[in-house]
Design an enzyme around this catalytic site. Structure first.
Site, PDB file in Angstrom:
ATOM      1  N   ASP A 177       0.868  -1.179   0.000  1.00 53.81           N
ATOM      2  CA  ASP A 177       0.000   0.000   0.000  1.00 53.81           C
ATOM      3  C   ASP A 177       0.906   1.230   0.000  1.00 53.81           C
ATOM      4  O   ASP A 177       1.864   1.312   0.774  1.00 53.81           O
ATOM      5  CB  ASP A 177      -0.887  -0.022   1.252  1.00 53.81           C
ATOM      6  N   ASN A 185      -2.598  13.080  -3.131  1.00 49.39           N
ATOM      7  CA  ASN A 185      -3.778  13.497  -3.893  1.00 49.39           C
ATOM      8  C   ASN A 185      -4.302  14.848  -3.417  1.00 49.39           C
ATOM      9  O   ASN A 185      -4.626  15.720  -4.220  1.00 49.39           O
ATOM     10  CB  ASN A 185      -4.889  12.449  -3.749  1.00 49.39           C
ATOM     11  N   HIS A 190      -5.158  14.821  -8.315  1.00 46.56           N
ATOM     12  CA  HIS A 190      -5.263  13.413  -8.715  1.00 46.56           C
ATOM     13  C   HIS A 190      -4.319  13.038  -9.850  1.00 46.56           C
ATOM     14  O   HIS A 190      -3.871  11.900  -9.941  1.00 46.56           O
ATOM     15  CB  HIS A 190      -6.709  13.082  -9.085  1.00 46.56           C
ATOM     16  N   ASP A 194      -1.885   9.914  -9.809  1.00 44.91           N
ATOM     17  CA  ASP A 194      -1.745   8.887 -10.848  1.00 44.91           C
ATOM     18  C   ASP A 194      -0.274   8.674 -11.208  1.00 44.91           C
ATOM     19  O   ASP A 194       0.174   7.551 -11.432  1.00 44.91           O
ATOM     20  CB  ASP A 194      -2.518   9.292 -12.114  1.00 44.91           C
ATOM     21  N   GLU A 220      -4.593   2.393  -4.386  1.00 46.54           N
ATOM     22  CA  GLU A 220      -3.130   2.523  -4.258  1.00 46.54           C
ATOM     23  C   GLU A 220      -2.519   1.244  -3.690  1.00 46.54           C
ATOM     24  O   GLU A 220      -1.442   1.272  -3.110  1.00 46.54           O
ATOM     25  CB  GLU A 220      -2.777   3.745  -3.402  1.00 46.54           C
TER      26      GLU A 220
END
Ligand SMILES: [Mg+2]
Length: 301
Positions: A177, A185, A190, A194, A220
């Site tokens: 994770d 974010n 965002h 990404d 994630e």
């Protein structure tokens, strides 16, 4: 269009008709030459016109050879029959896989109409095959990271469990994770989020062995299935990944701020006796890695 005919006058005529319609014509003077040329140029050939009466290898044997090679099997073939034995030849032609036939003598317009129909069909099929390959890939691959997706994970996990039961060799599951992903974010947006996921995927490709499959598990979260690996080996693979991530910080936001992205990971072992709760166990170990301060890999107890 590839024209296979032993009659030079017939080939010349076909070539003239085709070229009058801006269709490129390839010629072969016998079956063997035709089969070889078709195999070499199959990507450029939309249709094949093949005479029946030829020395050495007749039209039927030629078509049968074309159908044996997967590269040329899909190219539609029109057989050229002699008028006297049209019916029997048409039957044989269909049996070996010809799409259509023309009985000699035939006119230019009929020849071109049939060849054009075959070419149209060929191009449509080619387009469909491309779409099918793309669709199969889309179904397996995560579009953002290029890693295998969750659906592939479920499938691979089942395969790995079957392998483990058969060979009595354990496998390790590493669940990962991304640390403080929400703050990336929230702070940078965002799109940068990404990019962070792509950055982690690239590090996974660099750190993980070729035979071990890397997945985007969701959001994630990432996963690695490590074949024939024990718990310590799974932790080592995760540590290698952390090493790569620490060694290559990334730049985020308009100010290009230097950030080191880390992951927390949990490893669980799948054996021939215990495998069905492996995801839950790896997840619990990952949770402990988070609790212990993140940026570390923890094996299950
Ligand atoms: Mg002939």
């Amino acid at each position: 269009v590839l024209v296979i005919d032993d009659d030079a006058a017939m080939r010349a005529l076909a070539k003239r008709w085709l070229e009058s319609k801006k269709i490129h014509c390839l010629e072969a003077k016998n079956g063997e030459e035709g089969v070889t040329l078709a195999a070499e140029r199959h990507e450029d050939i939309d249709a094949i016109v093949c005479d029946v009466m030829m020395p050495v290898m007749d039209g039927f044997a030629t078509i049968a050879e074309l159908k044996k090679n997967p590269d040329t099997a899909m190219i539609p073939v029109i057989v050229l029959t002699a008028h006297a034995n049209t019916e029997g030849d048409v039957v044989k032609g269909v049996e070996v896989g010809a799409l259509d036939h023309l009985a000699k003598p035939f006119s230019g317009p009929v020849f071109l109409a049939k060849v054009n129909a075959a070419c149209t069909r060929s191009r449509a099929e080619r387009g469909l095959r491309k779409k099918l390959i793309l669709a199969e890939e889309t179904a397996r691959i995560d579009a953002l990271t290029g890693l295998l997706n969750r659906r592939s994970f479920d499938q691979r996990l089942r395969e790995e469990i079957a392998f483990t039961k058969r060979h009595k060799t354990p496998f390790a599951l590493l669940l990962l994770d991304v640390d403080r992903f929400k703050s990336v974010n929230d702070t940078f947006g965002h799109e940068e989020g990404d990019r962070v996921l792509q950055h982690v995927a690239a590090a996974m490709r660099a750190a993980i062995r070729e035979e071990d499959a890397c997945f985007r598990y969701g959001g994630e979260e990432f996963a690695v299935i490590l074949r024939a690996t024990d718990l310590a080996g799974g932790v080592r693979a995760g540590d290698r990944l952390l090493g790569v991530l620490v060694g290559r910080p990334t730049l985020l936001g308009p100010e290009r701020e230097v950030r080191t992205i880390t992951v927390s990971g949990g490893v669980a072992l799948g054996t021939d006796e215990r495998f069905d709760d492996i995801v839950t166990r790896a997840d619990a170990a990952m949770y402990r890695a988070k609790e212990a301060g993140r940026a570390r890999i923890v094996g299950e107890d």
